[in-house]
Motif scaffolding. Structure first.
Motif, PDB file in Angstrom:
ATOM      1  N   ALA A   1       0.814  -1.136  -0.128  1.00  0.00           N
ATOM      2  CA  ALA A   1      -0.197  -0.102  -0.223  1.00  0.00           C
ATOM      3  C   ALA A   1       0.704   1.188   0.109  1.00  0.00           C
ATOM      4  O   ALA A   1       0.726   2.144  -0.930  1.00  0.00           O
ATOM      5  CB  ALA A   1      -0.787   0.026   1.369  1.00  0.00           C
ATOM      6  N   THR A   2       1.853   1.252   0.648  1.00  0.00           N
ATOM      7  CA  THR A   2       2.760   2.636   0.917  1.00  0.00           C
ATOM      8  C   THR A   2       3.577   2.814  -0.262  1.00  0.00           C
ATOM      9  O   THR A   2       3.789   3.647  -0.666  1.00  0.00           O
ATOM     10  CB  THR A   2       3.466   2.535   2.278  1.00  0.00           C
ATOM     11  OG1 THR A   2       4.205   1.409   2.453  1.00  0.00           O
ATOM     12  CG2 THR A   2       2.699   2.464   3.747  1.00  0.00           C
TER      13      THR A   2
ATOM     14  N   VAL B   1      -9.381   0.662   4.976  1.00  0.00           N
ATOM     15  CA  VAL B   1      -9.160   1.842   5.660  1.00  0.00           C
ATOM     16  C   VAL B   1      -9.077   1.800   7.063  1.00  0.00           C
ATOM     17  O   VAL B   1      -8.000   2.292   7.728  1.00  0.00           O
ATOM     18  CB  VAL B   1     -10.336   2.900   5.262  1.00  0.00           C
ATOM     19  CG1 VAL B   1     -10.344   4.081   6.129  1.00  0.00           C
ATOM     20  CG2 VAL B   1     -10.366   3.156   3.789  1.00  0.00           C
TER      21      VAL B   1
ATOM     22  N   PRO C   1      -5.397   6.083   5.292  1.00  0.00           N
ATOM     23  CA  PRO C   1      -4.502   6.098   3.930  1.00  0.00           C
ATOM     24  C   PRO C   1      -4.338   7.040   3.167  1.00  0.00           C
ATOM     25  O   PRO C   1      -3.603   7.786   2.856  1.00  0.00           O
ATOM     26  CB  PRO C   1      -5.004   4.875   3.304  1.00  0.00           C
ATOM     27  CG  PRO C   1      -6.341   4.608   3.813  1.00  0.00           C
ATOM     28  CD  PRO C   1      -6.563   5.086   5.164  1.00  0.00           C
ATOM     29  N   TYR C   2      -5.456   7.990   3.035  1.00  0.00           N
ATOM     30  CA  TYR C   2      -5.600   9.294   2.170  1.00  0.00           C
ATOM     31  C   TYR C   2      -4.816  10.295   2.968  1.00  0.00           C
ATOM     32  O   TYR C   2      -3.909  11.116   2.096  1.00  0.00           O
ATOM     33  CB  TYR C   2      -7.005   9.892   1.741  1.00  0.00           C
ATOM     34  CG  TYR C   2      -6.860  10.959   0.869  1.00  0.00           C
ATOM     35  CD1 TYR C   2      -6.495  10.521  -0.548  1.00  0.00           C
ATOM     36  CD2 TYR C   2      -6.991  12.216   1.229  1.00  0.00           C
ATOM     37  CE1 TYR C   2      -6.392  11.904  -1.551  1.00  0.00           C
ATOM     38  CE2 TYR C   2      -6.886  13.277   0.352  1.00  0.00           C
ATOM     39  CZ  TYR C   2      -6.511  12.809  -1.145  1.00  0.00           C
ATOM     40  OH  TYR C   2      -6.392  13.714  -1.929  1.00  0.00           O
TER      41      TYR C   2
ATOM     42  N   ILE D   1      -8.207   4.934  -3.216  1.00  0.00           N
ATOM     43  CA  ILE D   1      -8.057   4.006  -2.143  1.00  0.00           C
ATOM     44  C   ILE D   1      -8.584   2.757  -2.221  1.00  0.00           C
ATOM     45  O   ILE D   1      -7.924   1.730  -2.036  1.00  0.00           O
ATOM     46  CB  ILE D   1      -8.344   4.856  -0.799  1.00  0.00           C
ATOM     47  CG1 ILE D   1      -7.531   6.164  -0.562  1.00  0.00           C
ATOM     48  CG2 ILE D   1      -8.385   3.850   0.460  1.00  0.00           C
ATOM     49  CD1 ILE D   1      -6.163   6.008  -0.500  1.00  0.00           C
TER      50      ILE D   1
ATOM     51  N   PHE E   1      -5.475  -0.109   7.819  1.00  0.00           N
ATOM     52  CA  PHE E   1      -4.464   0.853   7.460  1.00  0.00           C
ATOM     53  C   PHE E   1      -4.290   1.825   8.777  1.00  0.00           C
ATOM     54  O   PHE E   1      -3.103   2.075   8.957  1.00  0.00           O
ATOM     55  CB  PHE E   1      -4.491   1.431   6.256  1.00  0.00           C
ATOM     56  CG  PHE E   1      -3.232   2.224   5.715  1.00  0.00           C
ATOM     57  CD1 PHE E   1      -2.322   1.646   4.924  1.00  0.00           C
ATOM     58  CD2 PHE E   1      -3.164   3.593   6.196  1.00  0.00           C
ATOM     59  CE1 PHE E   1      -1.423   2.366   4.533  1.00  0.00           C
ATOM     60  CE2 PHE E   1      -2.119   4.344   5.731  1.00  0.00           C
ATOM     61  CZ  PHE E   1      -1.196   3.622   4.687  1.00  0.00           C
ATOM     62  N   SER E   2      -5.370   2.211   8.829  1.00  0.00           N
ATOM     63  CA  SER E   2      -5.374   3.151  10.145  1.00  0.00           C
ATOM     64  C   SER E   2      -4.673   2.766  11.401  1.00  0.00           C
ATOM     65  O   SER E   2      -4.064   3.217  12.010  1.00  0.00           O
ATOM     66  CB  SER E   2      -6.425   3.972  10.257  1.00  0.00           C
ATOM     67  OG  SER E   2      -7.140   4.638   9.337  1.00  0.00           O
TER      68      SER E   2
ATOM     69  N   TRP F   1      -2.275   9.790   4.985  1.00  0.00           N
ATOM     70  CA  TRP F   1      -0.702   9.417   4.691  1.00  0.00           C
ATOM     71  C   TRP F   1      -0.430   9.797   3.480  1.00  0.00           C
ATOM     72  O   TRP F   1       0.725  10.132   3.022  1.00  0.00           O
ATOM     73  CB  TRP F   1      -0.857   7.841   4.749  1.00  0.00           C
ATOM     74  CG  TRP F   1       0.573   7.239   4.898  1.00  0.00           C
ATOM     75  CD1 TRP F   1       1.433   7.106   6.080  1.00  0.00           C
ATOM     76  CD2 TRP F   1       1.373   6.940   3.617  1.00  0.00           C
ATOM     77  NE1 TRP F   1       2.734   6.662   5.494  1.00  0.00           N
ATOM     78  CE2 TRP F   1       2.588   6.566   4.110  1.00  0.00           C
ATOM     79  CE3 TRP F   1       1.019   6.965   2.402  1.00  0.00           C
ATOM     80  CZ2 TRP F   1       3.627   6.152   3.218  1.00  0.00           C
ATOM     81  CZ3 TRP F   1       2.055   6.408   1.542  1.00  0.00           C
ATOM     82  CH2 TRP F   1       3.290   6.205   1.852  1.00  0.00           C
TER      83      TRP F   1
END
Length: 125
Positions: A21-22, A50, A61-62, A35, A53-54, A64
């Motif tokens: 993801a990153t 979401v 995510p957004y 996303i 990831f958080s 980040w």
């Protein structure tokens, strides 16, 4: 921790999912991001991704993704003489106003002021 949550039932991501993801988001800083597509790559639903990831990264995510865009902008502000409008586009912002709004929200100063202060600090050092 597994990809399906820890003992307290908070969803999280497996290390490969965080990395994927990153890396994917970092590679798309100048482009619009989906996303939902990132969630799909991680084989998860959007809502689960979401939350997971958080929990795994400590930020949505957004958020980040925008943080990474701002970090890239800071590097361009101090490492190049590109005009602000060009930096905005290079970092995926629709225009200079969008860039300035996001930058002020993240740093509490404008990109032009940040650049002047960073360069002055560099010269003083």
């Amino acid at each position: 921790m597994s990809a399906h949550g820890s003992s307290n039932n908070r969803p999280t991501l497996a290390p490969w999912q965080v990395s994927l993801a990153t890396r994917t988001m970092s590679g798309q800083l100048a482009e619009p991001i989906s996303i939902a597509e990132i969630a799909h790559l991680c084989r998860l639903s959007l809502s689960y991704f979401v939350r997971a990831f958080s929990n795994a990264v400590g930020i949505a995510p957004y958020a980040w993704f925008v943080q990474q865009r701002i970090s890239r902008a800071k590097r361009l502000l101090t490492g190049t003489s590109l005009p602000l409008a060009q930096i905005a586009l290079e970092c995926g912002f629709s225009d200079q106003a969008h860039f300035t709004n996001a930058f002020v929200k993240a740093t509490e100063t404008t990109p032009a002021r940040w650049r002047r202060e960073a360069l002055a600090h560099r010269q003083a050092a």
